[in-house]
Design a protein around this motif. Structure first.
Motif: not given
Ligand SMILES: Nc1ncnc2c1ncn2[C@@H]1O[C@H](COP(=O)(O)OP(=O)(O)O)[C@@H](O)[C@H]1O
Ligand SMILES: [Mg+2]
Length: 381
Positions: A224-225, A228, A231
């Protein structure tokens, strides 16, 4: 021995008087500083009897300025990350006469003269990705390097891998994560990736460069990190299975029409053991990576890599120059990692060094690229 010997003077346009070149550098991407360093090096090496240069710097905010063409001002000694500063005369887009491309704001009645060719020495998005190439096409001016479509495909790691595999060129396993899918359900994306790929994986912005926004994920809870971070640079993300092995690069130099592009000597990037991968710092700021030219490889692997490099260049319909980066996997397989249509271009950058190994000196390389650009077809391609 020079691999350029098969290009005759006629192929390359023969000898000219001074041609007006616009060297376009800086730009809006996070690789702004690298472009400034490359531009200063080109200005130092360029044959000024032959090429009359205007330096047009693009600020990080996207403003085009007519700057000094003095390399020491573009990349001052001791400044590791130089940039184009505002305060110089603003360059305006062309009016109805495409040949007289650039005007400066202060002297609207005067243009800067006929421009023969533009060298868009820009890395990353809004420079290497077809956008500036499209603008130059609309101005009907010749430019160094790949055209609109080829630049755009090579910039997008997902599109690039799709195009290469369609041509039977080997790439590693990967998955693409689009913006909407991630926003709707990160956990569903994670489940899809866990099913499709083995750890470790590399999470990358689809359209970036210089390792910016890239993380190596060793455990799925780190995904997830990493997503992000990627992104922040691009809503489109590519997640690739790690290919353990050696990193090998090959330069490709375009040829005049009806001739095949040529492959340079190969180089290997050898990382110091404390580095997980070839990240931004090891690329530009410290000694964590050693570039070995020529790479120490069995002749048959080297020939195979050089052949795939030229085939990748042709598959993406590149022009002028490209650097094709490979992994030579521990299991012996060869996969293409990426194709860079405007690779780092200082004399110590990989691309010029790989050509120097074949006897093509930096200034001859610049001459060849400018000559190819002068003679390339214009218009929609
Ligand atoms: N699939 C992979 N397997 C192993 N290493 C990788 C992989 N993808 C990226 N890397 C490492 O990350 C670096 C940067 O990735 P790359 O795709 O080349 O991005 P950039 O366009 O920013 O150079 C590579 O040079 C390599 O060290
Ligand atoms: Mg790379």
């Amino acid at each position: 021995m020079s691999n350029l010997q098969s290009f005759s003077d006629d192929d390359l346009g023969g000898a000219h008087g001074p041609n007006r070149v616009v060297l376009l550098y800086g730009g809006r991407s996070s690789e702004h500083a690298i472009s400034c360093v490359s531009a200063a090096a080109v200005l130092r090496a360029l044959d000024h009897q032959r090429w009359d240069v205007l330096a047009v710097g693009i600020t990080p905010a996207g403003q085009w300025l007519l700057t000094s063409a003095d390399p020491d001002q573009i990349a001052p000694a001791g400044v590791s990350l130089p940039s184009v500063q505002s305060g110089e005369p603003v360059v305006l887009m062309p009016g109805d006469d495409g040949a007289h491309l650039f005007k400066v704001e202060e002297h609207l009645s005067q243009d800067l003269g006929l421009v023969d060719v533009v060298f868009p020495l820009l890395h990353g998005p809004w420079g290497e990705d077809g956008s500036v190439q499209g603008l130059l096409e609309t101005m009907h001016v010749g430019f160094v390097g790949s055209g609109v479509l080829s630049s755009a495909i090579a910039m997008d790691k997902a599109a690039m891998k799709m195009a290469l595999s369609a041509h039977g060129i080997p790439v590693g396993p990967y998955e693409v994560v689009h913006d909407g899918e991630w926003r709707l359900g990160p956990s569903r994306v994670a489940a899809r990736l866990e099913f499709a790929l083995e750890l470790p994986v590399f999470v990358k912005p689809a359209r970036a460069g210089s390792s910016i926004g890239i993380s190596k994920v060793n455990q799925w809870h780190e995904l997830e990190q990493a997503m992000e971070l990627a992104r922040l640079h691009d809503p489109k993300v590519i997640v690739e299975q790690s290919v353990p092995g050696r990193e090998i690069e090959c330069g490709v130099l375009g040829a005049p029409r009806d001739q095949r592009a040529k492959a340079s000597a190969l180089a290997e990037i050898v990382l110091s053991p404390d580095r997980e991968f070839y990240d931004f710092e090891s690329k530009y700021l410290n000694d964590a990576a050693t570039l070995v030219v020529p790479a120490d490889l069995p002749p048959e692997s080297a020939e195979q890599i050089r052949d795939i490099a030229v085939r990748s260049f042709e598959a993406l319909e590149c022009e002028g120059l490209a650097r094709v980066d490979f992994f030579l996997a521990d299991n012996g397989s060869i996969v293409v990692n990426e194709v860079n249509t405007m690779p780092g271009f200082t004399p110590t950058s990989m691309y010029p060094r790989m050509w120097a190994e074949f006897g093509v000196q930096y200034s001859a390389l610049i001459d060849t690229l400018l000559e190819l650009a002068l003679n390339r077809e214009r218009g929609l391609r």
